[in-house]
Design an enzyme around this catalytic site. Structure first.
Site, PDB file in Angstrom:
ATOM      1  N   PRO A   1      -5.732 -25.508 -36.895  1.00  0.00           N
ATOM      2  CA  PRO A   1      -6.264 -24.330 -37.158  1.00  0.00           C
ATOM      3  C   PRO A   1      -7.610 -25.590 -38.644  1.00  0.00           C
ATOM      4  O   PRO A   1      -8.572 -24.652 -38.866  1.00  0.00           O
ATOM      5  CB  PRO A   1      -5.847 -24.299 -38.915  1.00  0.00           C
TER       6      PRO A   1
ATOM      7  N   GLU B   1       4.626 -30.057 -36.713  1.00  0.00           N
ATOM      8  CA  GLU B   1       3.406 -30.308 -37.231  1.00  0.00           C
ATOM      9  C   GLU B   1       2.029 -30.601 -36.240  1.00  0.00           C
ATOM     10  O   GLU B   1       0.121 -30.327 -37.022  1.00  0.00           O
ATOM     11  CB  GLU B   1       3.689 -31.205 -37.629  1.00  0.00           C
TER      12      GLU B   1
ATOM     13  N   ARG C   1     -14.059 -12.526 -20.440  1.00  0.00           N
ATOM     14  CA  ARG C   1     -15.117 -11.497 -20.248  1.00  0.00           C
ATOM     15  C   ARG C   1     -16.028 -12.279 -20.520  1.00  0.00           C
ATOM     16  O   ARG C   1     -17.142 -10.946 -19.700  1.00  0.00           O
ATOM     17  CB  ARG C   1     -14.747 -10.553 -21.789  1.00  0.00           C
TER      18      ARG C   1
ATOM     19  N   ASP D   1     -21.984  -5.538 -27.397  1.00  0.00           N
ATOM     20  CA  ASP D   1     -21.024  -5.569 -27.970  1.00  0.00           C
ATOM     21  C   ASP D   1     -20.849  -6.313 -29.499  1.00  0.00           C
ATOM     22  O   ASP D   1     -21.858  -7.466 -28.891  1.00  0.00           O
ATOM     23  CB  ASP D   1     -19.472  -6.637 -27.378  1.00  0.00           C
TER      24      ASP D   1
END
Ligand code: SAM
Length: 235
Positions: free
Chosen positions: A99, A126, A163, A178
């Site tokens: 994150p 963690e 992709r 896209d």
């Protein structure tokens, strides 16, 4: 392309990787994706890979040794600091799903699709011992929220990168239309029937006039982007 995913939950990948795009790319030999169980590199008789954090505090941390050994097993040696300069796209490029990393976007995806070999580390608890960062080329987040582990982020990253590989999506042109490919959102799409519960398909799409249809698609893509993501136009 080869993708090695280092995880303590390899079974999580079975379903998603055996269906649709990733499975098709594997069958066509465009992609070889493998999961590596970090636990199999644990020296602990219970295959433990986590330990308490130095300095105290809550939670557990993934230990450096088993993760390092898992990385070595797929060919990781040292960080590719100068990968652009020396064009060493064939060396494994190591990504840690975190994150705290750069937020995944289409530019990052396009760049990752250039590598011949990606190694993707999934953290848990963690996170991983910070010293492993000495062998990580890039930290990537899938958004400003915290998930339990890096497995779902690794699936998101793999799907988006695969992709982009030539031969995976049948109509390559569709990727270029896209959202985000050229900095715009995609235009709206319609299929049969031409009238659904009184809602009609825009007449131009039924006209057969390809020039006019192309103009409509471009105009709608701009309109949508302006309404929903004006930040993309500013970029
Ligand atoms: N203590 C960490 C922090 O606050 O930055 C969060 C650890 S999280 C519970 C466990 C693992 O999930 C992380 O090591 C990472 O691999 C993965 N993870 C969680 N959220 C993520 C996100 N938004 N993007 C990518 N990976 C994520």
């Amino acid at each position: 392309m080869k993708i090695d995913i280092l995880t303590i939950f390899p079974r999580m990948f079975k379903g998603p990787f055996s269906e649709s795009l990733i499975s098709r790319a594997s069958r066509k030999k465009i992609l070889k994706v493998d999961t590596v169980d970090i636990r199999s590199f644990s020296r602990d008789k219970h295959r433990k890979v986590d330990d308490r954090p130095f300095g105290g505090g809550v939670g557990m941390v993934i230990k450096p040794e088993p993760l390092y050994c898992a990385m070595r097993s797929v060919g990781v040696r040292k960080r590719n600091n100068s990968y652009k300069k020396n064009n060493i796209y064939r060396k494994p490029y190591v990504v840690y799903m975190s994150p705290q990393g750069k937020t995944l976007d289409n530019e990052i995806v396009k760049n990752l699709a250039k590598f011949g070999h990606l190694v993707v580390i999934c953290g848990h608890y963690e996170g991983i011992d910070e010293r492993i960062m000495n062998y990580v080329d890039e930290e990537i987040s899938i958004g400003d929220y915290v998930l339990t582990g890096g497995e779902i982020p690794a699936m998101v990253l793999t799907d988006a990168v695969v992709r982009m590989l030539p031969g995976v999506v049948k109509e390559r042109g569709s990727i270029k239309n896209d959202s985000f490919y050229d900095g715009l959102l995609d235009y709206p799409h319609y299929t049969r029937p031409a009238v659904f519960k009184g809602h009609r398909v825009p007449t131009v799409l039924l006209s057969g006039n390809h020039k006019k249809i192309d103009e409509w698609c471009t105009k709608e893509a701009y309109k949508r982007t302006k309404e929903r993501r004006p930040d993309l136009l500013r970029k």
